[in-house]
Scaffold this motif. Structure first.
Motif, PDB file in Angstrom:
ATOM      1  N   THR A 155      26.960 107.088  13.119  1.00  4.40           N
ATOM      2  CA  THR A 155      26.806 106.003  14.086  1.00  4.40           C
ATOM      3  C   THR A 155      25.424 106.080  14.722  1.00  4.40           C
ATOM      4  N   TYR A 156      25.207 105.220  15.681  1.00  6.24           N
ATOM      5  CA  TYR A 156      23.904 105.123  16.329  1.00  6.24           C
ATOM      6  C   TYR A 156      23.667 106.262  17.321  1.00  6.24           C
ATOM      7  N   HIS A 157      22.418 106.566  17.553  1.00  2.00           N
ATOM      8  CA  HIS A 157      22.008 107.510  18.586  1.00  2.00           C
ATOM      9  C   HIS A 157      22.089 106.773  19.922  1.00  2.00           C
ATOM     10  N   PRO A 158      22.452 107.453  21.010  1.00  7.74           N
ATOM     11  CA  PRO A 158      22.509 106.785  22.315  1.00  7.74           C
ATOM     12  C   PRO A 158      21.207 106.069  22.698  1.00  7.74           C
ATOM     13  N   ASN A 159      20.062 106.609  22.311  1.00 10.25           N
ATOM     14  CA  ASN A 159      18.801 105.926  22.603  1.00 10.25           C
ATOM     15  C   ASN A 159      18.717 104.569  21.895  1.00 10.25           C
ATOM     16  N   ASP A 160      19.294 104.489  20.687  1.00  4.48           N
ATOM     17  CA  ASP A 160      19.318 103.209  19.966  1.00  4.48           C
ATOM     18  C   ASP A 160      20.123 102.176  20.745  1.00  4.48           C
ATOM     19  N   LEU A 161      21.216 102.625  21.339  1.00  5.41           N
ATOM     20  CA  LEU A 161      22.056 101.707  22.117  1.00  5.41           C
ATOM     21  C   LEU A 161      21.341 101.205  23.363  1.00  5.41           C
ATOM     22  N   LEU A 162      20.549 102.069  23.964  1.00  7.85           N
ATOM     23  CA  LEU A 162      19.803 101.657  25.159  1.00  7.85           C
ATOM     24  C   LEU A 162      18.733 100.622  24.812  1.00  7.85           C
ATOM     25  N   GLN A 163      18.200 100.708  23.598  1.00  6.44           N
ATOM     26  CA  GLN A 163      17.161  99.768  23.191  1.00  6.44           C
ATOM     27  C   GLN A 163      17.721  98.502  22.547  1.00  6.44           C
ATOM     28  N   HIS A 164      18.886  98.617  21.918  1.00  6.60           N
ATOM     29  CA  HIS A 164      19.476  97.486  21.189  1.00  6.60           C
ATOM     30  C   HIS A 164      20.935  97.339  21.601  1.00  6.60           C
ATOM     31  N   VAL A 166      23.031  95.095  21.092  1.00 11.92           N
ATOM     32  CA  VAL A 166      23.916  94.532  20.065  1.00 11.92           C
ATOM     33  C   VAL A 166      24.574  95.623  19.206  1.00 11.92           C
ATOM     34  N   CYS A 167      24.066  96.844  19.278  1.00 14.99           N
ATOM     35  CA  CYS A 167      24.637  97.955  18.498  1.00 14.99           C
ATOM     36  C   CYS A 167      25.864  98.570  19.166  1.00 14.99           C
ATOM     37  N   LYS A 168      26.072  98.298  20.455  1.00 18.96           N
ATOM     38  CA  LYS A 168      27.187  98.932  21.171  1.00 18.96           C
ATOM     39  C   LYS A 168      28.550  98.629  20.562  1.00 18.96           C
ATOM     40  N   PRO A 169      28.876  97.371  20.243  1.00 20.28           N
ATOM     41  CA  PRO A 169      30.188  97.127  19.626  1.00 20.28           C
ATOM     42  C   PRO A 169      30.337  97.816  18.266  1.00 20.28           C
ATOM     43  N   LYS A 170      29.246  97.891  17.508  1.00 26.00           N
ATOM     44  CA  LYS A 170      29.289  98.569  16.207  1.00 26.00           C
ATOM     45  C   LYS A 170      29.565 100.058  16.396  1.00 26.00           C
ATOM     46  N   MET A 171      28.927 100.657  17.410  1.00 26.92           N
ATOM     47  CA  MET A 171      29.159 102.078  17.670  1.00 26.92           C
ATOM     48  C   MET A 171      30.605 102.301  18.094  1.00 26.92           C
ATOM     49  N   TRP A 172      31.117 101.408  18.907  1.00 24.24           N
ATOM     50  CA  TRP A 172      32.504 101.558  19.357  1.00 24.24           C
ATOM     51  C   TRP A 172      33.442 101.490  18.153  1.00 24.24           C
ATOM     52  N   ASP A 173      33.158 100.610  17.191  1.00 30.16           N
ATOM     53  CA  ASP A 173      33.964 100.545  15.968  1.00 30.16           C
ATOM     54  C   ASP A 173      33.892 101.872  15.214  1.00 30.16           C
ATOM     55  N   ASP A 174      32.687 102.454  15.139  1.00 33.19           N
ATOM     56  CA  ASP A 174      32.524 103.751  14.468  1.00 33.19           C
ATOM     57  C   ASP A 174      33.337 104.840  15.160  1.00 33.19           C
ATOM     58  N   LEU A 175      33.306 104.833  16.496  1.00 35.96           N
ATOM     59  CA  LEU A 175      34.038 105.853  17.243  1.00 35.96           C
ATOM     60  C   LEU A 175      35.543 105.654  17.136  1.00 35.96           C
ATOM     61  N   CYS A 176      35.997 104.413  17.066  1.00 37.78           N
ATOM     62  CA  CYS A 176      37.423 104.152  16.842  1.00 37.78           C
ATOM     63  C   CYS A 176      37.845 104.661  15.471  1.00 37.78           C
ATOM     64  N   LEU A 177      36.990 104.481  14.469  1.00 37.56           N
ATOM     65  CA  LEU A 177      37.254 105.012  13.138  1.00 37.56           C
ATOM     66  C   LEU A 177      37.349 106.536  13.195  1.00 37.56           C
ATOM     67  N   ALA A 178      36.404 107.172  13.856  1.00 35.28           N
ATOM     68  CA  ALA A 178      36.403 108.640  13.994  1.00 35.28           C
ATOM     69  C   ALA A 178      37.669 109.106  14.718  1.00 35.28           C
ATOM     70  N   ASN A 179      38.071 108.377  15.746  1.00 33.26           N
ATOM     71  CA  ASN A 179      39.270 108.721  16.518  1.00 33.26           C
ATOM     72  C   ASN A 179      40.513 108.657  15.635  1.00 33.26           C
ATOM     73  N   SER A 180      40.611 107.617  14.816  1.00 26.38           N
ATOM     74  CA  SER A 180      41.786 107.503  13.929  1.00 26.38           C
ATOM     75  C   SER A 180      41.776 108.609  12.871  1.00 26.38           C
ATOM     76  N   LEU A 181      40.595 108.985  12.387  1.00 26.32           N
ATOM     77  CA  LEU A 181      40.510 110.055  11.394  1.00 26.32           C
ATOM     78  C   LEU A 181      40.815 111.413  12.015  1.00 26.32           C
ATOM     79  N   ALA A 182      40.454 111.600  13.272  1.00 23.95           N
ATOM     80  CA  ALA A 182      40.745 112.872  13.969  1.00 23.95           C
ATOM     81  C   ALA A 182      42.235 113.010  14.249  1.00 23.95           C
TER      82      ALA A 182
END
Length: 184
Positions: A155-164, A166-182
């Motif tokens: 997923t994105y680096h936190p600095n990427d989210l601060l600059q862009h 529009v990446c926040k919802p994509k990162m949240w999707d990635d973290l939801c995927l990670a959560n389901s896999l965990a």
């Protein structure tokens, strides 16, 4: 047929536009070939260096690894976070109800179910890939470690989210995927 001056006048580029005299005289043909060979040699050397850099074992690269208290998750970053990026990362952990326990090295992740590679560089290095983060994210990958195969989500680096933003919802999707896999 229109002259150059007529065309420039028609395009309303005259009288402002003027042909500039080249700063350096043209290079003779033999010199051009020598220059091209030198450039190609330099580029080949750069490719060779890049290939050798990718061939380095992951253990030789230092990462900032944050392990969740529950020992299901590990977040791998290229460096320790500071300022707004650290605050954002802590808020992400809070939203996921993950208590940050401590930092470790990649070699000590035997009990981890999911690694979250934060940032393009980390994801590329851990997956031995040259694909951009947009291609790597949103998918389950396998990280081959000394301890065995571990599921990895890029997923994105936190600095990427601060600059862009529009990446926040994509990162949240990635973290939801990670959560389901965990959870499995």
């Amino acid at each position: 047929m229109m002259s150059r001056e007529d065309v420039l006048r028609e395009l309303e580029l005259l009288p402002v536009w003027q042909l500039r005299v080249p700063a350096t005289p043209p290079i003779e043909g033999v010199q051009k070939i020598a220059d091209v060979k030198a450039v190609v040699k330099t580029e080949l050397k750069a490719v060779e260096i890049a290939e050798n850099a990718q061939a380095l074992p992951v253990a030789e690269t230092s990462y900032y690894v944050v392990v969740a208290e529950e020992k299901n998750w590990a977040f791998v970053l290229p460096e320790a976070l500071t300022g707004a990026a650290e605050t954002l990362f802590n808020n992400i952990l809070l939203a996921l109800q993950i208590n940050k326990m401590h930092t470790e090295t990649l070699a000590n992740l035997a009990d981890i179910k999911v690694i979250v590679a934060m940032g393009e560089i980390v994801a590329q290095q851990l997956l031995n890939s040259v694909e951009p983060i947009e291609t790597l994210r949103g998918t389950r990958h396998v990280f081959k470690s000394v301890a065995g195969n571990i599921t990895l989500v890029a997923t994105y680096h936190p600095n990427d989210l601060l600059q862009h933003l529009v990446c926040k919802p994509k990162m949240w999707d990635d973290l939801c995927l990670a959560n389901s896999l965990a959870a499995t």
